[in-house]
Write a protein that holds these residues in place. Structure first.
Motif, PDB file in Angstrom:
ATOM      1  N   PRO A  49       0.828  -1.213   0.000  1.00  0.00           N
ATOM      2  CA  PRO A  49       0.000   0.000   0.000  1.00  0.00           C
ATOM      3  C   PRO A  49       0.858   1.256   0.000  1.00  0.00           C
ATOM      4  N   ALA A  50       0.264   2.352  -0.404  1.00  0.00           N
ATOM      5  CA  ALA A  50       0.966   3.641  -0.404  1.00  0.00           C
ATOM      6  C   ALA A  50       1.477   3.948   0.996  1.00  0.00           C
ATOM      7  N   GLY A  51       2.725   4.348   1.077  1.00  0.00           N
ATOM      8  CA  GLY A  51       3.329   4.629   2.372  1.00  0.00           C
ATOM      9  C   GLY A  51       3.829   3.404   3.097  1.00  0.00           C
ATOM     10  N   GLY A  52       3.737   2.221   2.461  1.00  0.00           N
ATOM     11  CA  GLY A  52       4.177   0.980   3.070  1.00  0.00           C
ATOM     12  C   GLY A  52       5.676   0.799   2.980  1.00  0.00           C
ATOM     13  N   PRO A  53       6.174  -0.371   3.371  1.00  0.00           N
ATOM     14  CA  PRO A  53       7.622  -0.604   3.372  1.00  0.00           C
ATOM     15  C   PRO A  53       8.196  -0.597   1.957  1.00  0.00           C
ATOM     16  N   HIS A  54       9.500  -0.306   1.852  1.00  0.00           N
ATOM     17  CA  HIS A  54      10.179  -0.332   0.559  1.00  0.00           C
ATOM     18  C   HIS A  54      10.149  -1.748  -0.008  1.00  0.00           C
ATOM     19  N   CYS A  55       9.941  -1.869  -1.292  1.00  0.00           N
ATOM     20  CA  CYS A  55       9.857  -3.173  -1.940  1.00  0.00           C
ATOM     21  C   CYS A  55      10.751  -3.179  -3.176  1.00  0.00           C
ATOM     22  N   THR A  56      11.556  -4.234  -3.330  1.00  0.00           N
ATOM     23  CA  THR A  56      12.422  -4.406  -4.491  1.00  0.00           C
ATOM     24  C   THR A  56      11.820  -5.450  -5.414  1.00  0.00           C
ATOM     25  N   PRO A  57      11.393  -5.071  -6.612  1.00  0.00           N
ATOM     26  CA  PRO A  57      10.807  -6.061  -7.532  1.00  0.00           C
ATOM     27  C   PRO A  57      11.832  -7.125  -7.921  1.00  0.00           C
ATOM     28  N   ASN A  58      11.351  -8.371  -8.055  1.00  0.00           N
ATOM     29  CA  ASN A  58      12.209  -9.475  -8.496  1.00  0.00           C
ATOM     30  C   ASN A  58      13.515  -9.526  -7.706  1.00  0.00           C
ATOM     31  N   ALA A  59      13.373  -9.512  -6.397  1.00  0.00           N
ATOM     32  CA  ALA A  59      14.554  -9.466  -5.526  1.00  0.00           C
ATOM     33  C   ALA A  59      15.391 -10.727  -5.625  1.00  0.00           C
ATOM     34  N   GLY A  60      14.813 -11.815  -6.088  1.00  0.00           N
ATOM     35  CA  GLY A  60      15.586 -13.031  -6.276  1.00  0.00           C
ATOM     36  C   GLY A  60      15.263 -14.108  -5.261  1.00  0.00           C
ATOM     37  N   ILE A  61      15.618 -15.336  -5.604  1.00  0.00           N
ATOM     38  CA  ILE A  61      15.366 -16.492  -4.748  1.00  0.00           C
ATOM     39  C   ILE A  61      16.699 -17.134  -4.379  1.00  0.00           C
ATOM     40  N   ALA A  62      16.673 -17.958  -3.350  1.00  0.00           N
ATOM     41  CA  ALA A  62      17.883 -18.669  -2.927  1.00  0.00           C
ATOM     42  C   ALA A  62      18.261 -19.717  -3.975  1.00  0.00           C
ATOM     43  N   LYS A  63      19.554 -20.016  -4.068  1.00  0.00           N
ATOM     44  CA  LYS A  63      20.043 -20.975  -5.056  1.00  0.00           C
ATOM     45  C   LYS A  63      20.944 -22.008  -4.385  1.00  0.00           C
ATOM     46  N   PHE A  64      20.791 -23.258  -4.809  1.00  0.00           N
ATOM     47  CA  PHE A  64      21.562 -24.364  -4.261  1.00  0.00           C
ATOM     48  C   PHE A  64      22.157 -25.174  -5.417  1.00  0.00           C
ATOM     49  N   ASN A  65      23.223 -25.916  -5.121  1.00  0.00           N
ATOM     50  CA  ASN A  65      23.921 -26.695  -6.145  1.00  0.00           C
ATOM     51  C   ASN A  65      23.819 -28.195  -5.874  1.00  0.00           C
ATOM     52  N   PHE A  66      23.473 -28.966  -6.907  1.00  0.00           N
ATOM     53  CA  PHE A  66      23.491 -30.425  -6.868  1.00  0.00           C
ATOM     54  C   PHE A  66      24.494 -30.921  -7.910  1.00  0.00           C
ATOM     55  N   THR A  67      25.067 -32.087  -7.644  1.00  0.00           N
ATOM     56  CA  THR A  67      25.934 -32.763  -8.606  1.00  0.00           C
ATOM     57  C   THR A  67      25.302 -34.085  -8.992  1.00  0.00           C
ATOM     58  N   SER A  68      25.117 -34.290 -10.265  1.00  0.00           N
ATOM     59  CA  SER A  68      24.425 -35.478 -10.771  1.00  0.00           C
ATOM     60  C   SER A  68      25.086 -36.758 -10.253  1.00  0.00           C
ATOM     61  N   GLY A  69      24.247 -37.676  -9.741  1.00  0.00           N
ATOM     62  CA  GLY A  69      24.723 -38.960  -9.245  1.00  0.00           C
ATOM     63  C   GLY A  69      25.157 -38.952  -7.794  1.00  0.00           C
TER      64      GLY A  69
END
Length: 463
Positions: free
Chosen positions: A149-169
């Protein structure tokens, strides 16, 4: 495991709106044998840490596994004063190639925690519970800024998601933690099965599942085999249960990238867990009959001023917990004062020299389950369900042990949710037993369980 851990917690205010807020720090990495005064609960084991002051916690890591720390001052941890702790020890007799580390699941509120507590305890009937604004994995998740809403907290569009790594097998260990304020989480990984190896601090007989359910404060370690091609990318998901919690945006995702995946691209999308499925890896049978039994009822009602409160007491008692920060109960017990007739709101149950305790919790509320957490112990989970307990112990003698377990909501007035736990009183202290939903414990859903007061009196508590 076995090492001495020392942590300095300093109370520093970063919010102009809350300039004089105290805090409490290092909560729940351990069960604090021999040093109960470092359990960190204000009005029970210590005074709050005043703004600008600090307290050094020193304790021995006598358990190993995945845990977390958080403030126990009001619902302060709902504002982000939390973090993961991993204590390394024996290998859990589990084989895996990589330890991915903590995966913290947490609902998130744009409103400050104190205002949320005030909302929950607002006088009147049918006061709606707070709705979380987002759901996070390791502190990240996109948010639709048009909803601010107007006057609400600052918001960053598309701020991003956490990323993790897997190794096949290869096989990967993930340490799942529900560090939220209210939301019951269901965790999954697209296209993958998970093998559960640990609940809280207790290694369990491994079993395979596609979904792990986590109440507030619960931890589960899983092993996941990377069965897809090296260029694969998938989502892990945390969904807040609509049946048990309130959320505007209940769905969180994080990306898992295999070794040859294009990390610039987003992956393409692809209830309480059954107690009978889980048995501990190491068997320590609960006593068939505990030395004493405590019956507790959980109910939601209003006080004389129409404020909404939770009560957790013996049947026919009616005291919602309230703390006195000037008189920590452990310190009073250390001085030989173990009876508080003029302060029933402290909800202290003194088990004296009894060697074991069975606690039977009946939840009379039809609209809410509760993740019940005990400090100082891993308890045996003897039974849980709805209705009346038939006296049978699930998976005896290989009974599940952990420090947080959900008691279900009541089905109706004649069929309460029930939870039966038991523990040996081998850790002298005053130990909080409470719901881990932030608003519920702030509104009084809490008792103190005192054990071996004669031994508490003999301890020397640091000043």
């Amino acid at each position: 495991m076995g090492s001495l851990i020392q942590t300095i917690v300093k109370s520093v205010s970063v919010l102009a709106a809350l300039p004089q807020t105290a805090t409490n720090g290092l909560i729940k990495p351990e069960i604090f044998r021999a040093t109960p005064w470092y359990d960190g609960v204000p009005a029970v084991e210590q005074c709050p840490i005043a703004p600008g002051k600090s307290l050094t916690y020193t304790f021995k890591a006598d358990l190993y596994g995945t845990s977390w720390y958080h403030s126990h001052y009001s619902a302060q941890y709902a504002g982000g004063l939390v973090g993961a702790i991993v204590i390394h020890g024996p290998h859990d007799q589990a084989s895996y190639d990589k330890d991915i580390g903590p995966v913290i699941l947490s609902d998130w509120f744009h409103t400050d925690y104190f205002s949320l507590v005030e909302q929950v305890m607002t006088p009147g009937d049918n006061v709606p519970p707070p709705f979380s604004d987002n759901n996070l994995i390791n502190g990240k998740m996109d948010y639709d800024c048009s909803l601010i809403p107007a006057g609400g907290p600052h918001c960053t569009p598309n701020a991003g998601i956490a990323k993790f790594n897997f190794t096949s097998g290869q096989t990967h260990r993930l340490r799942l933690i529900n560090a939220g304020a209210e939301g019951l989480q269901r965790f999954s990984i697209d296209g993958h099965e998970m093998t559960v190896i640990t609940n809280d601090f207790v290694p369990v007989q491994p079993y395979t599942t596609s979904v792990v359910t986590l109440g507030i404060g619960q931890r589960t370690d899983v092993i996941v085999k990377a069965t897809m091609k090296p260029d694969s990318a998938v989502f892990m998901r945390a969904n807040i249960s609509a049946a048990c919690s309130t959320a505007h945006q209940p769905n969180a995702v994080a990306a898992i990238y295999y070794e040859n995946a294009d990390r610039t691209k987003t992956p393409t999308p692809n209830a309480t867990d059954d107690l009978s499925l889980t048995t501990p890896l190491f068997t320590f049978p609960a006593l068939a009959n505990a030395a004493t039994t405590l019956d507790l009822e959980v109910k939601f009602t209003q006080n004389a001023t129409k404020h909404n409160l939770w009560f957790m007491n013996k049947p026919n008692d009616s005291s919602s917990f309230r703390a006195n920060y000037d008189h920590p109960i452990l310190m009073l017990s250390n001085m030989g004062n173990n009876s508080y007739p003029y302060d029933p709101q402290w909800n202290v149950y003194n088990f004296g020299s009894n060697s074991s305790v069975r606690v039977i919790i009946r939840n009379l509320a039809t609209f809410s389950s509760h993740p019940m957490h005990l400090h100082g112990h891993n308890f045996f989970v003897l039974a849980e369900g709805q209705g009346q307990w038939d006296g049978k112990i699930t998976n005896y003698p290989r009974t599940q042990r952990r420090d947080t377990q959900i008691v279900q909501n009541a089905k109706d007035a004649n069929n309460p949710g029930y939870l039966v736990v038991q523990y040996d009183t081998d850790n002298p202290g005053v130990w909080p037993f409470h719901c881990h939903i932030a608003w519920h414990v702030s509104a009084g859903l809490y008792v103190n369980l005192m054990e071996q007061p004669n031994q508490i009196k003999q301890k020397t508590i640091p000043q």
